[in-house]
Design an enzyme around this catalytic site. Structure first.
Site, PDB file in Angstrom:
ATOM      1  CD  GLU A 363      -5.536  -0.577  -3.041  1.00  0.00           C
ATOM      2  OE1 GLU A 363      -6.771  -0.532  -2.952  1.00  0.00           O
ATOM      3  OE2 GLU A 363      -4.900  -0.017  -3.968  1.00  0.00           O
ATOM      4  CB  VAL A 364       1.343  -5.457  -1.055  1.00  0.00           C
ATOM      5  CG1 VAL A 364       2.328  -6.464  -1.650  1.00  0.00           C
ATOM      6  CG2 VAL A 364       2.018  -4.099  -0.851  1.00  0.00           C
TER       7      VAL A 364
END
Length: 589
Positions: A363-364
């Site tokens: 989830e960058v």
């Protein structure tokens, strides 16, 4: 139909071992276990008498620290695995057992008579046929033979044979599941003679527990380890830092936990972490630590604000999956120095207890790098080589410490990084992600959130302002609905994986995230639904005919496993009401 219902009222319950063994045969003779039962391990008698009560956690922790030194640099021995398994066996049989009234017709006289003619098990023979590998308590997937065989003769002779101490421990776990508590306090089995041969389908069978978003005392984690071991899980993945808090103490970076934890005392010292890791290792549960990066790192900003981009932005959803926003800067020499210090401090303390280290990578949000003064761009063409260099540096440090890296799927499938062939990829978003991972030659862990996320279905944990509220009504969370045990039991980790690549699927993990979970409800959030995944990973999702395993036969076994967990102090939810468990298949459609 009437004849079917009549039969269902009086159906004999199946032998309730969980997870299901590879093969088993049993009879209908009764045997009791002598309270002074002896355990003979490769010809040597072992101390077997149960303690009158378990040692309080604090006392146990203090004893561990005094024995192992300040940081607990110690490898758990094979002998400790055996000793721990024997102690757990006697405690389970005589202190943590249950009277199985729920599994017999109401008011029935189901208990065997106790008289002078009763046969007793007075000795359990433990035979380990091979020397343990040096890494037996911290194996890479597949390094340890976990198989075992168990036999109990009608004359009371009981034997467990295995290649490893871990196999012996699994055999003793199964041994306890053959026995019930008599109302007199004795322990008995109605199933002699017994012959079982057993081995796991998958090498990695784990739970990912988020201990960063909520505070869990060490005793909460060790209770989870006990329950995992009893279900023959062999990994506990601790997601130990995140945006919301940093509870793990790093002596070389003392401000991290001092400022990043929720409050004073809500931290895990090196001694405490060594105790937790050793506790797992001695029970065949390898504890794997994850420091998620570069995203999910906002808590670092409380002590090192210069390392974090887009920290705690008001419009947090533009920059992160959850508040507070923030990510490690991607082209910063300060971040490199910080991570070097972190790894040099932490990884040597991981090595005695695990062969893996998880570097995160999920989830960058690229928008955060618009506010990163070392990058100032969200263009993936610019960011991708920087991310490649960031992950390469991290994995080089992990390997140099003697550990194998694990990373979330996004690093491989979203960022398209070139990762070493040793890197294990943890998938979570789809079955397609598993197939894509193995097609690239990487070993994979499964855990599709549509099936194996345990925290789903409780509604949003976010609040909504009045002008936005209606758009989110009725406020389902992203992974709703709640995944009941039947759904989890039906999930096949090999779904969609080409037959010639199934060997790359090491196993998988179920996940308990802590946005709405804490020590008050964690037991019922995890158990007994996680048992369903335990059986899939140990026994396989399909039966000998290639069909999904039957809920009809699984349900009473799972209900009984729930009773065993409750007797061991785990607050597991019920599967069905007693009416159903007392009346065979009457509650089936």
């Amino acid at each position: 139909m009437s004849f079917y219902l009549l039969l269902s009222l009086f159906v004999t319950q199946v032998l309730a071992i969980w997870p299901l063994p590879s093969s088993m045969m049993m009879g209908e003779e009764v045997l009791f276990v002598d309270r002074t039962v002896n355990f003979i391990y490769n010809g040597a008698a072992q101390v077997a008498l149960p303690q009158p009560e378990q040692m309080p956690f604090e006392q146990d922790l203090n004893l561990f620290i005094s024995q192992q030194g300040n940081y607990g640099h110690h490898n758990t021995s094979s002998q400790k695995v055996i000793s721990t398994a024997i102690k757990s066996t006697t405690q389970t049989l005589f202190e943590q057992n249950f009277v199985p009234w729920k599994f017999h017709p109401r008011h029935s006289d189901f208990e065997p008579a106790m008289n002078a003619s009763c046969n007793y098990i007075k000795t359990v023979y433990l035979k380990q046929t091979e020397a343990d590998p040096a890494n037996v308590t911290k194996p890479l997937a597949g390094d340890v033979d976990e198989s075992y065989s168990l036999s109990i003769a009608t004359n009371g002779r009981a034997t467990i044979t295995a290649s490893s101490s871990i196999g012996i421990a699994h055999g003793l776990t199964t041994f306890t599941q053959l026995f019930y508590k008599h109302s007199s306090g004795a322990a008995y089995t109605p199933y002699a003679p017994v012959n079982i041969k057993d081995a796991p389908k998958f090498q990695h069978r784990g739970l990912n527990m988020d201990v960063s978003r909520a505070w869990y005392a060490p005793a909460d984690i060790t209770r989870m380890i006990d329950a995992l071991a009893y279900n023959k899980f062999n990994r506990l993945h601790l997601h130990i830092t995140d945006a919301q808090s940093w509870p793990i103490e790093i002596p070389a970076l003392p401000m991290l936990a001092e400022k990043g934890s929720y409050r004073e005392g809500f931290t895990y010292s090196p001694q405490t972490m060594a105790y937790i890791q050793d506790y797992g290792a001695s029970r065949g549960v390898e504890v794997i630590l994850e420091i998620d990066m570069p995203g999910h790192t906002s808590s670092i900003a409380y002590s090192y604000p210069e390392l974090i981009a887009a920290f705690n932005e008001k419009d947090w959803s533009t920059y992160a999956a959850e508040p507070p926003s923030g990510t490690l800067k991607l082209n910063s020499s300060g971040v490199t120095e910080f991570l070097d210090t972190l790894f040099e401090d932490l990884l040597p303390r991981v090595l005695p207890y695990s062969s893996y280290f998880h570097t995160g990578g999920d989830e960058v949000n690229v928008n955060a790098y618009n506010l990163d003064d070392t990058v100032r761009s969200n263009d993936t063409a610019i960011l991708q080589p920087l991310m490649q260099a960031f992950v390469d540096r991290a994995h080089t440090k992990v390997r140099a410490a003697g550990l194998t890296p694990i990373a979330w799927e996004e690093m491989l499938l979203t960022w398209n990084l070139t990762l070493g062939s040793d890197v294990v990829i943890q998938t979570w978003q789809s079955d397609e992600a598993v197939a894509q991972t193995v097609s690239k030659g990487h070993k994979a862990l499964v855990g599709n959130y549509n099936y194996w996320y345990l925290d789903c279905g409780h509604g949003q944990w976010l609040d909504f302002y009045p002008d936005a509220s209606q758009a989110y009504y009725p406020y389902y969370d992203y992974c709703a609905p709640l995944h009941n045990w039947r759904m989890m039991y039906a999930y096949d980790p090999l779904e969609g994986v080409p037959a010639n690549l199934t060997h790359l699927v090491l196993g998988g993990e179920v996940h308990i995230w802590s946005e709405q979970t804490d020590p008050v409800n964690v037991d019922r959030q995890v158990w007994p639904r996680a048992c369903a995944a335990a059986e899939v990973l140990w026994s396989g999702a399909k039966d000998e005919h290639g069909q999904n395993r039957s809920q009809i036969t699984a349900s009473p076994r799972l209900s009984e496993m729930r009773e065993r967990l409750v007797a061991r102090g785990v607050g597991a939810e019920p599967i069905q009401m007693p009416f159903c468990t007392q009346n065979g298949t009457q509650c089936a459609l």
